[in-house]
Design an enzyme around this catalytic site. Structure first.
Site, PDB file in Angstrom:
ATOM      1  N   HIS A  87       0.783  -1.180   0.013  1.00 25.72           N
ATOM      2  CA  HIS A  87       0.113  -0.036   0.040  1.00 25.72           C
ATOM      3  C   HIS A  87       0.906   1.247   0.086  1.00 25.72           C
ATOM      4  CE1 HIS A  87      -3.172   2.881   1.464  1.00 25.72           C
ATOM      5  NE2 HIS A  87      -2.336   3.169   2.258  1.00 25.72           N
ATOM      6  N   GLU A  88       1.985   1.327   0.942  1.00 23.09           N
ATOM      7  CA  GLU A  88       2.768   2.511   0.918  1.00 23.09           C
ATOM      8  C   GLU A  88       3.416   2.589  -0.292  1.00 23.09           C
ATOM      9  OE1 GLU A  88       2.241   4.497   3.081  1.00 23.09           O
ATOM     10  OE2 GLU A  88       1.154   3.212   4.511  1.00 23.09           O
ATOM     11  N   HIS A 148       1.401   4.289  -2.997  1.00 20.82           N
ATOM     12  CA  HIS A 148       1.542   5.830  -2.621  1.00 20.82           C
ATOM     13  C   HIS A 148       2.613   6.362  -3.401  1.00 20.82           C
ATOM     14  CE1 HIS A 148      -1.937   6.824  -0.223  1.00 20.82           C
ATOM     15  NE2 HIS A 148      -1.687   6.259   0.781  1.00 20.82           N
ATOM     16  N   GLU A 188      -6.173   7.092  -0.770  1.00 17.76           N
ATOM     17  CA  GLU A 188      -6.083   6.097  -0.029  1.00 17.76           C
ATOM     18  C   GLU A 188      -6.623   4.958  -0.751  1.00 17.76           C
ATOM     19  OE1 GLU A 188      -4.484   5.383   2.607  1.00 17.76           O
ATOM     20  OE2 GLU A 188      -3.648   7.459   2.712  1.00 17.76           O
TER      21      GLU A 188
END
Length: 314
Positions: free
Chosen positions: A130-131, A134, A202
């Site tokens: 997930h990071e 980003h 997100e």
């Protein structure tokens, strides 16, 4: 659509900043606001990553200090088509994580000791993916810019209240009532726009991160664990710096007082529902019970290890 919506919201935030400058000082005020925004964003572009890592006392680790963690980040970064980011660990009992850096070549991924101690390898892979999403989407720079502009709007609104509460001989500038409205509504509007941008990014990071990891429900299970712990275990640094809460994968604020009145994160329930839908689209199991009790391990996963191995990495 996510990128278009984000661009519109960012333009709205910039327009709001210039509008407040115009209300306070006319055309000159708008130009000054634009210059201030450019200067603050330039400073944030070069220094935001160091500032936020320092704020949370993050220390960098390598393959000698945390071999399994760094190896996992390297594998996921490779799968995402990204350069290897720097890896940091924060000595904090609350499970959480964030990414920072002005571009993929200067990115950093930071995780707390609480995250390493409470998640399985599969859940941790979901969080790190997930990071990295980003980073791939350049959200780390985008969120720095939005936070900087939002902060500048609050500063400008307060300036207008203290120095613009009267009219001069040309009857220009806001009156006392208008100044009060600017001070209240300006930062509120900026906060709402920042929330909308954060929530949009997100959802996009959840989607891409789940694809990078290969199993959406790994991230879903991690979100449940992190969300539950965030309300029980305080993150003192985040409580002292609430403006940075939006960079974490889950809101790190405890929810006491007014912390969660305006949250920058989507609800965990909605995020899990989106991940379940993605799991069905990818032909993966969408059952939370299977993830929590018996995770669906892919046979060739480089971080494959049974959940009984929970604990510190490295």
């Amino acid at each position: 659509m996510n990128y278009f919506r984000t661009a519109i919201l960012l333009a709205a935030l910039t327009a709001l900043f210039m509008a407040i400058g115009y209300l306070i000082g006319g055309g000159t005020g708008a130009m000054i606001a634009l210059v201030v925004a450019a200067a603050t964003n330039l400073f944030a572009y070069w220094n935001s990553d160091r500032m936020v890592l320092s704020t949370y006392g993050a220390h960098e680790v390598d393959r000698h200090a945390a071999p399994e963690l760094v190896a996992m980040v390297a594998e996921l970064a490779h799968r995402a088509g990204l350069p290897m980011p720097r890896v940091f660990v924060m000595d904090n009992p609350q499970p959480n994580a964030f990414a920072t850096g002005r571009n993929p070549q200067n990115a950093a991924v930071a995780v707390t000791t609480g995250l390493l101690q409470s998640l399985s390898r599969e859940e941790l892979a979901g969080v790190i993916a997930h990071e990295l999403a980003h980073v791939k989407h350049h959200d780390t720079l985008l969120m720095t810019i939005t936070a900087t502009i939002a902060g500048a709007i609050s500063m400008l609104a307060q300036f207008g209240f203290f120095f613009g509460g009267h009219r001069n001989t040309n009857n220009s500038g806001p009156g006392a009532i208008a100044s009060i409205l600017i001070m209240i509504l300006g930062p509120l509007a900026a906060m709402l726009v920042q929330m909308a941008i954060s929530r949009t990014r997100e959802y996009a990071a959840d989607n891409l991160g789940a694809r990078i990891a290969g199993q959406p429900m790994w991230l879903a299970s991690a979100l449940v664990r992190i969300e539950g712990a965030a309300h029980r275990i305080p993150n003192i640094e985040a409580e002292n710096n609430p403006a940075t809460a939006h960079i974490f994968i889950v809101n790190p604020l405890s929810g006491r007082g007014m912390d969660n009145l305006f949250t920058t994160h989507p609800s965990t329930e909605n995020r899990i529902a989106a991940l379940q839908q993605l799991a069905r689209e990818l032909g993966r199991s969408d059952s939370m019970s299977q993830v929590d009790i018996e995770p669906d391990y892919p046979p060739h996963s480089p971080w494959n290890r049974p959940p009984a191995s929970r604990g510190p990495w490295g």
